[in-house]
Design an enzyme around this catalytic site. Structure first.
Site, mmCIF file in Angstrom:
data_model
loop_
_atom_site.group_PDB
_atom_site.id
_atom_site.type_symbol
_atom_site.label_atom_id
_atom_site.label_comp_id
_atom_site.label_asym_id
_atom_site.label_seq_id
_atom_site.Cartn_x
_atom_site.Cartn_y
_atom_site.Cartn_z
ATOM 1 N N ASP A 43 0.870 -1.177 0.000
ATOM 2 C CA ASP A 43 0.000 0.000 0.000
ATOM 3 C C ASP A 43 0.914 1.235 0.000
ATOM 4 O OD1 ASP A 43 -2.279 1.583 0.346
ATOM 5 O OD2 ASP A 43 -2.501 1.140 2.459
ATOM 6 N N PHE A 46 -10.282 -0.299 -0.056
ATOM 7 C CA PHE A 46 -9.938 -1.221 1.023
ATOM 8 C C PHE A 46 -10.501 -2.596 0.689
ATOM 9 C CE2 PHE A 46 -9.550 -3.178 5.161
ATOM 10 C CZ PHE A 46 -8.313 -2.693 5.559
ATOM 11 N N ASP A 79 -7.260 -8.921 5.986
ATOM 12 C CA ASP A 79 -8.233 -8.870 7.072
ATOM 13 C C ASP A 79 -8.950 -7.544 7.177
ATOM 14 O OD1 ASP A 79 -5.716 -7.609 7.968
ATOM 15 O OD2 ASP A 79 -6.787 -7.357 9.867
#
Ligand code: IMP
Ligand code: MG
Length: 185
Positions: free
Chosen positions: A107, A156, A163
């Site tokens: 990211d 996201f 998770d």
């Protein structure tokens, strides 16, 4: 209570079939590139574990595996801030090894940059990165990525190792979170 993911899944971004097909390709590429190597796959816990176990079964050259854990987020946060902390270090010496880091997603790049910096000091013969997902637009520090499964947009995602507050890693696909629906629940 952990909610049913259908309540906040906005779309399945990458299906199990797409993941399987891509991992077969990446595994074949790694097998060619490391034919004469001394390959050590280093899985970054916990997100990388699902990818590692599928990827290693598509790698046909001899290799060993190791695990490292890094904490990049503060508790309950969804963004990393600067330097990552090593919470579980390797058990073996990587001197002279061909180390390939196996990550779920890159990211900002801070997490993997910290790991690369640390491992480089231990003098492996080579040190490269393999990531299932790359949120390329979000990069804050430059990181060399040798193998990428999929470049994705800035959303996201969860499932296939990734998770939301530690849950949903078991899902066989990569899904996008609808943040409005998620925060309403
Ligand atoms: P970075 O340090 O910003 O590159 O963050 C990398 C880590 O953040 C990954 O190993 C993941 O654990 C986590 N992460 C980043 N984006 C997502 C996402 O969309 N879903 C779940 N976890 C994510
Ligand atoms: Mg995570």
């Amino acid at each position: 209570m952990v909610r049913d993911y259908h309540q906040f899944l906005s779309e399945v971004l990458i299906t199990k079939e797409q993941i399987d097909r891509r991992i077969a390709e990446v595994g074949a590429e790694i097998s060619r590139d490391y034919a004469d190597g001394n390959l050590l796959l280093v899985c970054i816990l916990r997100g990388g574990v699902v990818f590692l176990t599928d990827l290693m079964r598509q790698i046909t050259v001899p290799h060993t595996i190791e695990f490292m854990a890094v904490s990049s987020y503060g508790v309950g946060r969804r963004e990393s801030q600067g330097q990552a902390r090593i919470t579980l270090d390797l058990n073996t010496n990587i001197f002279g090894k061909d180390v390939l880091l196996v990550e779920d997603i890159i990211d900002s790049g801070h997490t993997i940059a910290s790991v690369l910096e640390l491992l480089a000091t231990r003098k492996p013969r080579s040190l490269n990165v393999c990531t299932l997902l790359d949120k390329a637009q979000r990069r804050e520090v430059e990181v060399p990525i040798r193998y990428t499964g999929f470049v994705i947009e800035n959303k996201f995602v969860f499932g296939y190792g990734l998770d939301i507050d530690e849950y949903y890693r078991n899902l066989p696909f990569v899904g996008v979170v609808d943040l409005d629906k998620f925060s309403q629940g």
